[in-house]
Write a protein that holds these residues in place. Structure first.
Motif, mmCIF file in Angstrom:
data_model
loop_
_atom_site.group_PDB
_atom_site.id
_atom_site.type_symbol
_atom_site.label_atom_id
_atom_site.label_comp_id
_atom_site.label_asym_id
_atom_site.label_seq_id
_atom_site.Cartn_x
_atom_site.Cartn_y
_atom_site.Cartn_z
ATOM 1 N N MET A 1 0.831 -1.169 0.000
ATOM 2 C CA MET A 1 0.000 0.000 0.000
ATOM 3 C C MET A 1 0.885 1.245 0.000
ATOM 4 O O MET A 1 1.846 1.338 0.746
ATOM 5 N N ALA A 2 0.563 2.220 -0.812
ATOM 6 C CA ALA A 2 1.326 3.462 -0.894
ATOM 7 C C ALA A 2 0.904 4.418 0.218
ATOM 8 O O ALA A 2 -0.270 4.507 0.558
ATOM 9 N N HIS A 3 1.900 5.117 0.779
ATOM 10 C CA HIS A 3 1.648 6.076 1.853
ATOM 11 C C HIS A 3 2.295 7.406 1.499
ATOM 12 O O HIS A 3 3.370 7.438 0.924
ATOM 13 N N THR A 4 1.651 8.479 1.859
ATOM 14 C CA THR A 4 2.244 9.796 1.711
ATOM 15 C C THR A 4 3.016 10.109 2.984
ATOM 16 O O THR A 4 2.463 10.044 4.082
ATOM 17 N N ILE A 5 4.286 10.422 2.829
ATOM 18 C CA ILE A 5 5.137 10.758 3.966
ATOM 19 C C ILE A 5 5.181 12.285 4.069
ATOM 20 O O ILE A 5 5.561 12.969 3.136
ATOM 21 N N THR A 10 13.102 10.434 7.975
ATOM 22 C CA THR A 10 12.491 9.176 8.398
ATOM 23 C C THR A 10 13.478 8.392 9.245
ATOM 24 O O THR A 10 14.696 8.567 9.131
ATOM 25 N N VAL A 33 9.226 11.052 10.731
ATOM 26 C CA VAL A 33 8.278 9.943 10.605
ATOM 27 C C VAL A 33 8.993 8.657 11.016
ATOM 28 O O VAL A 33 10.125 8.397 10.621
ATOM 29 N N LEU A 35 9.085 4.655 10.908
ATOM 30 C CA LEU A 35 8.619 3.564 10.051
ATOM 31 C C LEU A 35 8.736 2.230 10.773
ATOM 32 O O LEU A 35 9.714 1.979 11.474
ATOM 33 N N GLU A 39 6.505 1.029 6.702
ATOM 34 C CA GLU A 39 5.224 1.734 6.703
ATOM 35 C C GLU A 39 5.231 2.769 7.820
ATOM 36 O O GLU A 39 5.708 2.495 8.924
ATOM 37 N N PRO A 40 4.717 3.971 7.548
ATOM 38 C CA PRO A 40 4.695 4.988 8.594
ATOM 39 C C PRO A 40 3.831 4.551 9.770
ATOM 40 O O PRO A 40 2.701 4.103 9.591
ATOM 41 N N THR A 41 4.397 4.649 10.961
ATOM 42 C CA THR A 41 3.698 4.250 12.176
ATOM 43 C C THR A 41 3.217 5.475 12.934
ATOM 44 O O THR A 41 2.075 5.536 13.360
ATOM 45 N N TYR A 43 4.376 10.012 13.755
ATOM 46 C CA TYR A 43 5.264 11.154 13.595
ATOM 47 C C TYR A 43 5.763 11.587 14.960
ATOM 48 O O TYR A 43 4.982 11.748 15.890
#
Length: 62
Positions: A1-5, A10, A33, A35, A39-41, A43
């Motif tokens: 799945m794509a995520h916007t950071i 990071t 951010v 990860l 995947e971003p968890t 901030y």
């Protein structure tokens, strides 16, 4: 799945566990951010930005 950071910096959750203060400092006052498995968890946002001056409560007249 794509995520916007939404941060320029990071770090992995392992880096955060190993040295949390260095991880936060890497953002230079901006959000970092964190990860987990790429995947971003969450901030990590510092409480105070060191580059901004804080208002001391006094006003100067011009």
């Amino acid at each position: 799945m794509a995520h916007t950071i939404l941060a320029a910096t990071t770090a992995s959750i392992s880096e955060l566990k190993r040295n949390p203060m260095t991880t936060v400092a890497a953002g230079a006052g901006l959000p970092v951010v964190i990860l987990n498995r790429s995947e971003p968890t969450f901030y990590c946002v510092p409480a105070v930005q060191p580059t901004r001056r804080r208002w001391n409560g006094s006003r100067t007249s011009s």
